[in-house]
Scaffold this motif. Structure first.
Motif, PDB file in Angstrom:
ATOM      1  N   GLU A 301       5.145 -71.568 -34.825  1.00 29.16           N
ATOM      2  CA  GLU A 301       4.823 -72.017 -33.466  1.00 29.16           C
ATOM      3  C   GLU A 301       6.044 -71.904 -32.559  1.00 29.16           C
ATOM      4  O   GLU A 301       5.936 -71.456 -31.403  1.00 29.16           O
ATOM      5  CB  GLU A 301       4.316 -73.454 -33.490  1.00 29.16           C
ATOM      6  CG  GLU A 301       3.958 -73.981 -32.109  1.00 29.16           C
ATOM      7  CD  GLU A 301       3.319 -75.350 -32.129  1.00 29.16           C
ATOM      8  OE1 GLU A 301       2.793 -75.769 -31.080  1.00 29.16           O
ATOM      9  OE2 GLU A 301       3.331 -76.004 -33.206  1.00 29.16           O
ATOM     10  N   LYS A 305       6.142 -69.440 -29.248  1.00 29.09           N
ATOM     11  CA  LYS A 305       6.311 -69.986 -27.902  1.00 29.09           C
ATOM     12  C   LYS A 305       7.623 -69.536 -27.264  1.00 29.09           C
ATOM     13  O   LYS A 305       7.699 -69.349 -26.043  1.00 29.09           O
ATOM     14  CB  LYS A 305       6.203 -71.509 -27.940  1.00 29.09           C
ATOM     15  CG  LYS A 305       4.780 -71.966 -28.228  1.00 29.09           C
ATOM     16  CD  LYS A 305       4.625 -73.476 -28.159  1.00 29.09           C
ATOM     17  CE  LYS A 305       3.155 -73.868 -28.341  1.00 29.09           C
ATOM     18  NZ  LYS A 305       2.953 -75.342 -28.300  1.00 29.09           N
ATOM     19  N   TYR A 312      -0.833 -72.501 -29.717  1.00 29.92           N
ATOM     20  CA  TYR A 312      -0.674 -72.051 -31.103  1.00 29.92           C
ATOM     21  C   TYR A 312      -1.453 -73.007 -32.008  1.00 29.92           C
ATOM     22  O   TYR A 312      -1.183 -74.205 -32.042  1.00 29.92           O
ATOM     23  CB  TYR A 312       0.807 -72.067 -31.483  1.00 29.92           C
ATOM     24  CG  TYR A 312       1.140 -71.569 -32.873  1.00 29.92           C
ATOM     25  CD1 TYR A 312       1.490 -70.242 -33.087  1.00 29.92           C
ATOM     26  CD2 TYR A 312       1.147 -72.425 -33.976  1.00 29.92           C
ATOM     27  CE1 TYR A 312       1.833 -69.773 -34.361  1.00 29.92           C
ATOM     28  CE2 TYR A 312       1.473 -71.971 -35.238  1.00 29.92           C
ATOM     29  CZ  TYR A 312       1.824 -70.640 -35.422  1.00 29.92           C
ATOM     30  OH  TYR A 312       2.164 -70.193 -36.679  1.00 29.92           O
ATOM     31  N   GLN A 313      -2.437 -72.477 -32.720  1.00 32.30           N
ATOM     32  CA  GLN A 313      -3.265 -73.299 -33.613  1.00 32.30           C
ATOM     33  C   GLN A 313      -3.121 -72.799 -35.047  1.00 32.30           C
ATOM     34  O   GLN A 313      -3.561 -71.706 -35.371  1.00 32.30           O
ATOM     35  CB  GLN A 313      -4.726 -73.251 -33.205  1.00 32.30           C
ATOM     36  CG  GLN A 313      -5.682 -73.981 -34.151  1.00 32.30           C
ATOM     37  CD  GLN A 313      -5.456 -75.473 -34.157  1.00 32.30           C
ATOM     38  OE1 GLN A 313      -5.689 -76.157 -33.164  1.00 32.30           O
ATOM     39  NE2 GLN A 313      -4.984 -76.000 -35.283  1.00 32.30           N
ATOM     40  N   HIS A 314      -2.484 -73.603 -35.877  1.00 28.96           N
ATOM     41  CA  HIS A 314      -2.410 -73.277 -37.301  1.00 28.96           C
ATOM     42  C   HIS A 314      -3.572 -73.951 -38.007  1.00 28.96           C
ATOM     43  O   HIS A 314      -3.797 -75.161 -37.856  1.00 28.96           O
ATOM     44  CB  HIS A 314      -1.089 -73.769 -37.907  1.00 28.96           C
ATOM     45  CG  HIS A 314      -1.062 -73.717 -39.401  1.00 28.96           C
ATOM     46  ND1 HIS A 314      -1.120 -74.838 -40.193  1.00 28.96           N
ATOM     47  CD2 HIS A 314      -1.010 -72.667 -40.253  1.00 28.96           C
ATOM     48  CE1 HIS A 314      -1.087 -74.491 -41.466  1.00 28.96           C
ATOM     49  NE2 HIS A 314      -1.021 -73.181 -41.529  1.00 28.96           N
TER      50      HIS A 314
END
Length: 347
Positions: A301, A305, A312-314
């Motif tokens: 992430e 960025k 940002y999606q983990h």
């Protein structure tokens, strides 16, 4: 009597440098992880790596360590306990590296009267440094300590419809309510030479644009092909547009060529192409660990960025999700009543 041994990677006992060093020594001295002559592996690991890396790795482990202990161990124990509550046979847990050893897992089953074991490497894909080393180590322990035990090895389940379904549904649950530009399937990286070494034909795997799409016996042992296949099947299940998802490989070491594209380079590239809302999934693992929690969820992430990304999606691994537990339990119970040989196991 039948029983099951679930096997995952392993973990240091604590995130302290001393325990991390002991763990790394066992892990990195595995000839299927660093596949060079023993004298060179010993020099690299004991002469160089273990003098510098344990402190750095310990800091990484400290960032993701839970109050109960190692996330990988805790998740794996929860997974085993849920399966045991539903399974028709004893289910034990072992780790390839660390104190929760494969020998201890086999001993636990032996003490319960088990003499026929289904070995379940908790890796969806075949690779020398994961699936293969688990199988080889388990056979060594069986021959040395439990000669009367019979082993059945569950094959990689990278394309099994049940696995594709639960993985896809997990992804769907995260993306259904968010706007995203791209989904990155980031797999554990391995050196390109591992692909060639695992090729039984010694000629098919060229790591080019065609070999993974050309039918071959090599695909039974080809990590690269199997990763691409998982991504393709999930994309089809979710009906994703082809330009909205892709593959990458993380965690490369040294100067040798590893599988490409590299995940960190993709994090840098995507924002420059206008893909600023990213979803990342790590299908090479079924349980979250240092590599997914620190390298991808945290560092990933930050890298994305810093390169200009915005969202940002983990997505966590399958872990001990009930649907995944039900799938594994069904595979185990089917084996326990049918005694299917390796090539016919449902998974």
């Amino acid at each position: 009597m039948k029983g099951v041994l679930l096997i995952n990677l392993g973990s240091p006992d604590t995130p302290n440098p001393k325990d991390v060093k002991r763990y790394l020594a066992e892990f990195l001295m595995d000839e299927r992880v660093i596949d060079v002559p023993k004298w060179l592996r010993t020099f690299l690991v004991k002469g160089i790596i273990l003098n510098t890396r344990p402190k750095k790795s310990a800091k990484a482990y400290q960032k993701i360590w839970w109050d109960e202990g190692s996330p990988l161990i805790i998740i794996s124990e929860r997974f085993q306990e849920k399966i045991q509550a539903r399974a028709k046979v004893p289910v034990a847990l072992g780790m390839r590296y660390g104190s929760m050893s494969i020998q201890k897992g086999l001993q636990e089953l032996h003490d319960k009267g088990v003499d026929e074991v289904l070995v379940v490497p908790l890796y969806p894909h075949y690779a020398m440094s994961s699936y293969e080393t688990v199988v080889v180590k388990t056979k060594e322990e069986q021959q040395a300590h439990f000669p009367n035990m019979e082993l059945t090895i569950m094959p990689p389940f990278y394309k099994h419809p049940d696995y594709i379904r639960v993985l896809s549904e997990k992804i769907k649950s995260y993306i259904k309510d968010i706007d995203y530009d791209h989904i990155l399937f980031s797999y554990h990286g391995i050196p390109e030479r591992h692909i060639r070494k695992s090729d039984p034909t010694k000629s098919h795997c060229k790591i080019d644009g065609s070999c993974c799409n050309t039918p071959s016996k090599a695909h039974d042992y080809c990590y690269r092909h199997q990763c691409f296949e998982t991504t393709k099947l999930v994309g089809e299940y979710l009906e994703l547009d082809k330009d909205t998802f892709s593959n990458s490989f993380q965690s490369r070491l040294g100067g040798d060529p590893w599988l490409k594209p590299y995940t960190d380079k993709e994090f840098e590239r995507f924002p420059q192409e206008g893909k600023k809302n990213l979803v990342v999934i790590t299908p090479a693992f079924v349980a979250d660990c240092l590599e997914t929690l620190e390298e991808i969820a945290m560092e990933g992430e930050e890298e994305f960025k810093e390169a200009g990304g915005e969202q940002y999606q983990h997505i966590p691994c399958l872990n001990d999700d009930d649907d995944w537990v039900k799938v594994m339990t069904r595979w185990i119970n089917e084996w326990s009543v049918t005694s299917q040989p390796k090539e016919e196991i449902t998974a």
